[in-house]
Design an enzyme around this catalytic site. Structure first.
Site, PDB file in Angstrom:
ATOM      1  N   SER A 147     -15.331  22.548 100.317  1.00  0.00           N
ATOM      2  CA  SER A 147     -14.577  23.461  99.461  1.00  0.00           C
ATOM      3  C   SER A 147     -14.744  24.876  99.992  1.00  0.00           C
ATOM      4  O   SER A 147     -15.690  25.158 100.736  1.00  0.00           O
ATOM      5  CB  SER A 147     -15.125  23.406  98.032  1.00  0.00           C
ATOM      6  N   TYR A 160     -20.981  23.607  91.044  1.00  0.00           N
ATOM      7  CA  TYR A 160     -20.006  23.135  92.042  1.00  0.00           C
ATOM      8  C   TYR A 160     -20.255  23.811  93.390  1.00  0.00           C
ATOM      9  O   TYR A 160     -20.307  23.151  94.428  1.00  0.00           O
ATOM     10  CB  TYR A 160     -18.605  23.465  91.543  1.00  0.00           C
TER      11      TYR A 160
HETATM   12  P1  NAP Z   1      -9.185  15.201  91.021  1.00  0.00           P
HETATM   13  O1  NAP Z   1      -7.708  15.346  90.967  1.00  0.00           O
HETATM   14  O2  NAP Z   1     -10.015  15.555  89.821  1.00  0.00           O
HETATM   15  O3  NAP Z   1      -9.556  13.686  91.495  1.00  0.00           O
HETATM   16  C1  NAP Z   1     -10.899  13.345  91.568  1.00  0.00           C
HETATM   17  C2  NAP Z   1     -10.983  11.863  91.901  1.00  0.00           C
HETATM   18  O4  NAP Z   1     -12.358  11.492  91.987  1.00  0.00           O
HETATM   19  C3  NAP Z   1     -10.356  10.990  90.839  1.00  0.00           C
HETATM   20  O5  NAP Z   1      -9.755   9.861  91.464  1.00  0.00           O
HETATM   21  C4  NAP Z   1     -11.554  10.510  90.021  1.00  0.00           C
HETATM   22  O6  NAP Z   1     -11.226   9.288  89.407  1.00  0.00           O
HETATM   23  C5  NAP Z   1     -12.611  10.377  91.110  1.00  0.00           C
HETATM   24  N1  NAP Z   1     -14.013  10.480  90.667  1.00  0.00           N
HETATM   25  C6  NAP Z   1     -14.604  11.495  89.992  1.00  0.00           C
HETATM   26  N2  NAP Z   1     -15.896  11.213  89.771  1.00  0.00           N
HETATM   27  C7  NAP Z   1     -16.133   9.986  90.311  1.00  0.00           C
HETATM   28  C8  NAP Z   1     -17.279   9.140  90.405  1.00  0.00           C
HETATM   29  N3  NAP Z   1     -18.450   9.496  89.873  1.00  0.00           N
HETATM   30  N4  NAP Z   1     -17.151   7.946  91.035  1.00  0.00           N
HETATM   31  C9  NAP Z   1     -15.960   7.573  91.555  1.00  0.00           C
HETATM   32  N5  NAP Z   1     -14.833   8.323  91.509  1.00  0.00           N
HETATM   33  C10 NAP Z   1     -14.934   9.525  90.892  1.00  0.00           C
HETATM   34  O7  NAP Z   1      -9.762  16.097  92.210  1.00  0.00           O
HETATM   35  P2  NAP Z   1      -9.032  16.682  93.514  1.00  0.00           P
HETATM   36  O8  NAP Z   1      -8.505  18.028  93.215  1.00  0.00           O
HETATM   37  O9  NAP Z   1      -8.136  15.629  94.101  1.00  0.00           O
HETATM   38  O10 NAP Z   1     -10.321  16.889  94.448  1.00  0.00           O
HETATM   39  C11 NAP Z   1     -10.784  15.861  95.276  1.00  0.00           C
HETATM   40  C12 NAP Z   1     -11.955  16.436  96.059  1.00  0.00           C
HETATM   41  O11 NAP Z   1     -11.543  17.639  96.699  1.00  0.00           O
HETATM   42  C13 NAP Z   1     -13.134  16.830  95.175  1.00  0.00           C
HETATM   43  O12 NAP Z   1     -14.336  16.583  95.875  1.00  0.00           O
HETATM   44  C14 NAP Z   1     -12.948  18.333  94.984  1.00  0.00           C
HETATM   45  O13 NAP Z   1     -14.175  18.994  94.719  1.00  0.00           O
HETATM   46  C15 NAP Z   1     -12.408  18.721  96.324  1.00  0.00           C
HETATM   47  N6  NAP Z   1     -11.643  19.959  96.386  1.00  0.00           N
HETATM   48  C16 NAP Z   1     -10.577  20.135  95.555  1.00  0.00           C
HETATM   49  C17 NAP Z   1      -9.833  21.324  95.687  1.00  0.00           C
HETATM   50  C18 NAP Z   1      -8.639  21.628  94.826  1.00  0.00           C
HETATM   51  O14 NAP Z   1      -8.215  22.805  94.821  1.00  0.00           O
HETATM   52  N7  NAP Z   1      -8.073  20.663  94.108  1.00  0.00           N
HETATM   53  C19 NAP Z   1     -10.186  22.266  96.647  1.00  0.00           C
HETATM   54  C20 NAP Z   1     -11.313  22.036  97.432  1.00  0.00           C
HETATM   55  C21 NAP Z   1     -12.022  20.870  97.293  1.00  0.00           C
HETATM   56  P3  NAP Z   1     -12.021   8.759  88.082  1.00  0.00           P
HETATM   57  O15 NAP Z   1     -12.140   9.943  87.150  1.00  0.00           O
HETATM   58  O16 NAP Z   1     -11.191   7.633  87.539  1.00  0.00           O
HETATM   59  O17 NAP Z   1     -13.356   8.304  88.559  1.00  0.00           O
HETATM   60  C1  GCO Z   2     -12.209  26.761  91.029  1.00  0.00           C
HETATM   61  C2  GCO Z   2     -11.425  25.741  91.796  1.00  0.00           C
HETATM   62  C3  GCO Z   2     -11.965  25.644  93.206  1.00  0.00           C
HETATM   63  C4  GCO Z   2     -11.215  24.588  93.964  1.00  0.00           C
HETATM   64  C5  GCO Z   2     -11.720  24.448  95.350  1.00  0.00           C
HETATM   65  C6  GCO Z   2     -11.542  25.679  96.161  1.00  0.00           C
HETATM   66  O1  GCO Z   2     -12.418  26.560  89.820  1.00  0.00           O
HETATM   67  O2  GCO Z   2     -12.595  27.751  91.670  1.00  0.00           O
HETATM   68  O3  GCO Z   2     -11.463  24.488  91.150  1.00  0.00           O
HETATM   69  O4  GCO Z   2     -13.317  25.348  93.170  1.00  0.00           O
HETATM   70  O5  GCO Z   2     -11.322  23.364  93.328  1.00  0.00           O
HETATM   71  O6  GCO Z   2     -13.017  23.960  95.375  1.00  0.00           O
HETATM   72  O7  GCO Z   2     -11.835  25.351  97.501  1.00  0.00           O
END
Ligand code: NAP
Ligand code: GCO
Length: 266
Positions: A147, A160
């Site tokens: 992230s 986080y």
């Molecule tokens: P999301 O839409 O909340 O999806 C998260 C997924 O993880 C869901 O399929 C959820 O399904 C699963 N999950 C959560 N806890 C779990 C557990 N304990 N065991 C198994 N599955 C689990 O999140 P996203 O935005 O796609 O993010 C995916 C990854 O990218 C995360 O690591 C997040 O920190 C990272 N990220 C996101 C962003 C952003 O801006 N969206 C940016 C940087 C990094 P269930 O709830 O059914 O388990």
């Molecule tokens: C927040 C956001 C971010 C993104 C991502 C950025 O609340 O600041 O959720 O943390 O998820 O991780 O890279």
């Protein structure tokens, strides 16, 4: 042989944790389009069933598993099932993750631990489960979804940021410890991506205006837009393919330029 052949995932087995929707689903879709056999997991039965239908709608016969990545026994069982049903896992994407946006002074220790458990301890558990077969097979790819908070902090995301900062260093350590077995462990650092996880930051306000955080991110991003899960497809295929066999311990930021930019003058 075309240089594009080095980006093929034909015949590989890929496990994307949390691949039911969001970033994980997009990465798994990209891997399927590059030729890989797809396994994903999540915790919710409804999420699992909808995801299987969504994959089928895209012509992808994915295998879905109910597995909480923080539970080592469930993880070991899932990895064993995948091995029987699809084969040894060649590519692991530690994507499953949560965030809690709570001021540190108001966050309980249990809430802090839950975030670190899923976002940092689970990638350790998952990687430990797949490494032995990767070592025996003589190759493997582990991709940790880090992230911007692996580099920067902000209000309300202490757990986080601590977890994602640790995940950056776990990435470098897996590289250091297992690179000699032709295993590459890299990270992808998405910027702000439009998924359910960030939906609260993009909600339209009662007066019809954009969420203040939404406007903030637009001003901080040279691309002047939120990312989409599809923006991560190409980088994820690169890091899973032979094309990146000499890339190890790196975090590839896919953030539209946020980390390079001071932000637009108000
Ligand atoms: P999301 O839409 O909340 O999806 C998260 C997924 O993880 C869901 O399929 C959820 O399904 C699963 N999950 C959560 N806890 C779990 C557990 N304990 N065991 C198994 N599955 C689990 O999140 P996203 O935005 O796609 O993010 C995916 C990854 O990218 C995360 O690591 C997040 O920190 C990272 N990220 C996101 C962003 C952003 O801006 N969206 C940016 C940087 C990094 P269930 O709830 O059914 O388990
Ligand atoms: C927040 C956001 C971010 C993104 C991502 C950025 O609340 O600041 O959720 O943390 O998820 O991780 O890279």
């Amino acid at each position: 042989m075309s240089i594009l052949d080095s980006f093929s995932l034909q015949g590989k087995v890929a496990l994307v944790t949390g691949g039911a929707y969001g970033i994980g689903f997009a990465i798994a879709e990209a891997y399927a389009k590059a030729g890989a056999k797809i396994a994903f997991n999540c915790r919710g039965q409804e999420h699992l069933e909808k995801a299987l239908a969504d994959y089928r709608a895209k012509g992808i016969e994915a295998k879905g598993y109910l597995c909480d990545v923080t539970d080592e026994a469930q993880v070991q069982e899932m990895v064993g099932q995948i091995k029987e049903e699809l084969g040894v896992i060649d590519i692991l994407v530690n994507n499953a993750g949560i965030i809690k946006r709570i001021p540190m002074t108001e966050m309980s220790a249990a809430e802090f631990r839950q975030v670190v458990d899923i976002d940092l301890n689970a990638p350790f558990i998952m990687s430990k489960a797949v490494l032995p077969d990767m070592i025996e097979k003589g190759h493997g790819k582990i991709i940790n979804i880090c992230s911007m908070m692996s580099e920067l902090g902000r209000e309300t995301v202490s757990a986080y940021a601590a977890a994602k900062g640790g995940l950056k260093m776990l990435t470098k350590n897996i590289c250091s410890e297992y690179g000699e077995y032709n295993i590459q462990c890299n990270g992808i650092g998405p910027g702000y991506i439009a998924t359910p996880q960030t939906a609260p930051l993009r909600e339209t306000q009662a007066d019809g205006s954009r969420h203040p955080f939404d406007q903030f991110i637009i001003s901080k991003t040279p691309a002047a837009r939120w990312g989409n899960p599809e923006d991560l497809m190409g980088p994820a295929v690169f890091l899973a393919s032979d094309a990146s066999d000499f890339v190890n311990g790196q975090i590839l930021y896919v953030d539209g330029g946020i980390l390079a930019y001071i932000g637009k003058q108000p």
